[in-house]
Design a protein around this motif. Structure first.
Motif, mmCIF file in Angstrom:
data_model
loop_
_atom_site.group_PDB
_atom_site.id
_atom_site.type_symbol
_atom_site.label_atom_id
_atom_site.label_comp_id
_atom_site.label_asym_id
_atom_site.label_seq_id
_atom_site.Cartn_x
_atom_site.Cartn_y
_atom_site.Cartn_z
ATOM 1 N N ILE A 235 -1.499 -3.169 -7.056
ATOM 2 C CA ILE A 235 -2.336 -4.164 -7.748
ATOM 3 C C ILE A 235 -2.976 -5.288 -6.547
ATOM 4 O O ILE A 235 -4.053 -5.403 -6.350
ATOM 5 N N LEU A 236 -1.803 -5.916 -6.070
ATOM 6 C CA LEU A 236 -1.989 -6.935 -5.221
ATOM 7 C C LEU A 236 -2.671 -6.520 -3.806
ATOM 8 O O LEU A 236 -3.687 -7.010 -3.223
ATOM 9 N N SER A 237 -2.282 -5.211 -3.314
ATOM 10 C CA SER A 237 -3.084 -4.686 -2.185
ATOM 11 C C SER A 237 -4.314 -4.404 -2.238
ATOM 12 O O SER A 237 -5.229 -4.479 -1.753
ATOM 13 N N MET A 238 -4.763 -3.771 -3.678
ATOM 14 C CA MET A 238 -6.066 -3.484 -3.815
ATOM 15 C C MET A 238 -7.057 -4.608 -3.941
ATOM 16 O O MET A 238 -7.801 -4.651 -3.278
ATOM 17 N N GLN A 239 -6.559 -5.753 -4.525
ATOM 18 C CA GLN A 239 -7.250 -7.144 -4.646
ATOM 19 C C GLN A 239 -7.333 -7.588 -3.142
ATOM 20 O O GLN A 239 -8.392 -8.006 -2.979
ATOM 21 N N ARG A 240 -6.622 -7.525 -2.263
ATOM 22 C CA ARG A 240 -6.772 -7.833 -0.877
ATOM 23 C C ARG A 240 -7.820 -6.864 -0.178
ATOM 24 O O ARG A 240 -8.730 -7.488 0.314
ATOM 25 N N GLY A 241 -7.649 -5.799 -0.364
ATOM 26 C CA GLY A 241 -8.804 -5.017 -0.002
ATOM 27 C C GLY A 241 -10.263 -5.258 -0.459
ATOM 28 O O GLY A 241 -11.336 -5.438 0.314
ATOM 29 N N ILE A 242 -10.378 -5.595 -1.660
ATOM 30 C CA ILE A 242 -11.904 -5.876 -2.342
ATOM 31 C C ILE A 242 -12.194 -7.273 -1.741
ATOM 32 O O ILE A 242 -13.351 -7.222 -1.438
ATOM 33 N N TRP B 79 0.343 4.424 2.313
ATOM 34 C CA TRP B 79 -0.845 4.653 1.676
ATOM 35 C C TRP B 79 -1.734 3.565 1.766
ATOM 36 O O TRP B 79 -1.431 2.397 1.732
ATOM 37 N N PRO B 80 -2.949 4.027 2.382
ATOM 38 C CA PRO B 80 -3.819 2.920 3.054
ATOM 39 C C PRO B 80 -4.686 2.119 1.850
ATOM 40 O O PRO B 80 -5.986 2.057 1.826
ATOM 41 N N ILE B 81 -3.777 1.586 0.961
ATOM 42 C CA ILE B 81 -4.552 1.142 -0.453
ATOM 43 C C ILE B 81 -5.399 -0.097 -0.019
ATOM 44 O O ILE B 81 -6.439 -0.314 -0.588
ATOM 45 N N VAL B 82 -5.236 -1.011 0.988
ATOM 46 C CA VAL B 82 -6.062 -2.116 1.423
ATOM 47 C C VAL B 82 -7.361 -1.612 1.743
ATOM 48 O O VAL B 82 -8.472 -2.002 1.417
ATOM 49 N N ALA B 83 -7.314 -0.600 2.683
ATOM 50 C CA ALA B 83 -8.565 -0.067 3.241
ATOM 51 C C ALA B 83 -9.602 0.713 2.217
ATOM 52 O O ALA B 83 -10.590 0.756 2.268
ATOM 53 N N MET B 84 -8.892 1.243 1.126
ATOM 54 C CA MET B 84 -9.261 2.029 0.237
ATOM 55 C C MET B 84 -10.028 0.919 -0.719
ATOM 56 O O MET B 84 -11.171 1.226 -1.275
ATOM 57 N N GLY B 85 -9.306 -0.217 -1.065
ATOM 58 C CA GLY B 85 -10.026 -1.370 -1.920
ATOM 59 C C GLY B 85 -11.332 -1.695 -1.171
ATOM 60 O O GLY B 85 -12.186 -2.071 -1.930
ATOM 61 N N ARG B 86 -11.136 -2.096 0.069
ATOM 62 C CA ARG B 86 -12.174 -2.421 0.738
ATOM 63 C C ARG B 86 -13.499 -1.420 0.879
ATOM 64 O O ARG B 86 -14.635 -1.924 0.556
ATOM 65 N N ALA B 87 -13.235 -0.250 0.769
ATOM 66 C CA ALA B 87 -14.355 0.686 0.767
ATOM 67 C C ALA B 87 -14.793 0.858 -0.677
ATOM 68 O O ALA B 87 -16.213 1.048 -0.481
ATOM 69 N N ALA B 88 -14.027 0.759 -1.516
ATOM 70 C CA ALA B 88 -14.512 0.752 -2.952
ATOM 71 C C ALA B 88 -15.615 -0.293 -3.284
ATOM 72 O O ALA B 88 -16.601 -0.180 -3.873
ATOM 73 N N ALA B 89 -15.098 -1.739 -2.668
ATOM 74 C CA ALA B 89 -15.947 -2.918 -3.014
ATOM 75 C C ALA B 89 -17.387 -2.569 -2.250
ATOM 76 O O ALA B 89 -18.357 -3.117 -2.598
ATOM 77 N N LEU B 90 -17.449 -2.063 -0.882
ATOM 78 C CA LEU B 90 -18.584 -2.030 -0.122
ATOM 79 C C LEU B 90 -19.447 -1.148 -0.731
ATOM 80 O O LEU B 90 -20.523 -1.046 -0.770
#
Length: 350
Positions: free
Chosen positions: A86-93, A304-315
């Motif tokens: 959850i924290l890593s996803m938040q960071r990416g977003i 697992w590239p979770i931060v990059a995935m979060g960034r892409a989802a937000a974009l």
């Protein structure tokens, strides 16, 4: 009277139309600049930003939100026991939203509740969200995706397999990545390999188990049911599951745990039993969280590239929100890769 004269002497407040006219571009282009859209060339962006600075123009977020019928809010909806994920996803977003007018709103839910759909519907309506990022297992709910679409709420689903159209999806290749990890164990000489599976109902758990079984089948290695233990993506469940595997005779020479929290539980249980890692037991996890390098020995894991995935989802959401979602060039598939560390070695007896 004095106030009326003062008001009459003030310059009229600039609008987005004024900026567009000064820059000789469309209103939509100015909107793209304001929202930090990646779809503009550098020359146009620099020209519009220079005029904004020179004129002191400040966008009115309330007026824009009213016109669009949405606030500048991105919701993160989840029901997941993995706090680090959850924290890593938040960071990416948040990386994607930095420098924009968008803010992140967090909403944990209970997927087992009969009211979960009403809960999310109410959240979207009250906050007037621009869009929502759905984490697994909530992202795997097709009915939820349909409900968001009916509500006119943009969404992106994150998962361990393709669940939707590219504009609504960021996925990872969990099955292939886990198969590669198990092939690595097999290449080291391991034949008796245990699995600590993820929670039932999680697509990630299913994909990772299938990758595990695929690698063993390719090598002609049988997989007794006794070598599979159920876990819940928590340290405690990894500890408990590994105990059942250690009670086997003979016990496994290697264990793949479906996430790092459970892998750390295996490592702890091994120490309590006096089982040397990696000399007597090799361990591989999944995620590559900071935990993997803070234990001894450092854990081999699938990154697992979770931060990059979060960034892409937000974009993807931001692009869709300003009417450019189909043009946003953000990937929908991300590759997980094996990170080799000191927790894997050839078995003492091949």
């Amino acid at each position: 009277m004095a106030k009326q004269k003062q008001d009459e002497g003030q310059a009229p407040k600039l609008t987005i139309n004024d900026i567009a006219r000064m820059a000789d571009v469309s209103k939509k282009t100015v909107s793209r600049v304001i929202n930090r859209s990646p779809l503009l060339n550098r020359e146009t962006r620099d020209k519009v930003e220079a005029i904004i600075r020179e004129t002191g123009y400040v966008p009115n977020p309330q007026a824009r939100a009213l016109a669009l019928g949405r606030n500048f809010l991105i919701g993160l909806v989840y029901d997941n026991p993995n706090a680090q994920m959850i924290l890593s996803m938040q960071r990416g977003i948040l990386e994607a939203l930095h420098g924009t007018e968008f803010e992140l709103v967090i909403r944990p839910v209970d997927r087992g509740s009969n009211l979960v759909m009403d809960d999310i519907r109410g959240f979207v309506t009250r906050q007037r969200l621009f869009g929502v990022v759905l984490l697994p297992p909530m992202s795997e709910n097709d009915a939820l995706a349909r409900m968001l679409d009916e509500q006119g709420c943009r969404y992106v689903r994150m998962g361990s397999a393709v669940l939707d159209d590219p504009e609504h999806m960021v996925a990872s290749n969990d099955k292939e990545a886990v198969a590669d990890a198990v092939r690595y164990l097999i290449a080291q000489g391991h034949r008796r390999i245990g699995l600590i599976a993820g929670p039932h109902g999680f697509r990630s758990a299913q994909e990772r188990r299938e990758g595990f079984e695929q690698a063993l089948a390719e090598a002609g290695i049988s997989l007794p049911r006794s070598l599979i233990a159920d876990g819940q993506y928590t340290f405690e469940s990894g500890l408990s599951a590994s105990e059942s595997l250690f009670d086997l005779t003979p016990r496994p020479t290697a264990i793949f745990a479906s996430n790092d929290e459970m892998a750390a539980g295996v490592l702890y249980a091994a120490r309590m039993r006096g089982i040397a890692v990696p000399e007597e037991l090799s361990i591989i996890g999944f995620d590559d969280t900071p935990l993997t390098t803070r234990v001894w020995p450092p854990l081999s894991t699938v990154r697992w590239p979770i931060v990059a995935m979060g960034r892409a989802a937000a974009l993807k959401l931001i692009g869709t929100a300003i009417g450019e979602g189909s043009e946003v060039n953000e990937p929908s598939m991300f590759s997980s890769t094996l990170i080799r560390r000191a927790s894997v070695a050839p078995p003492a007896i091949s």
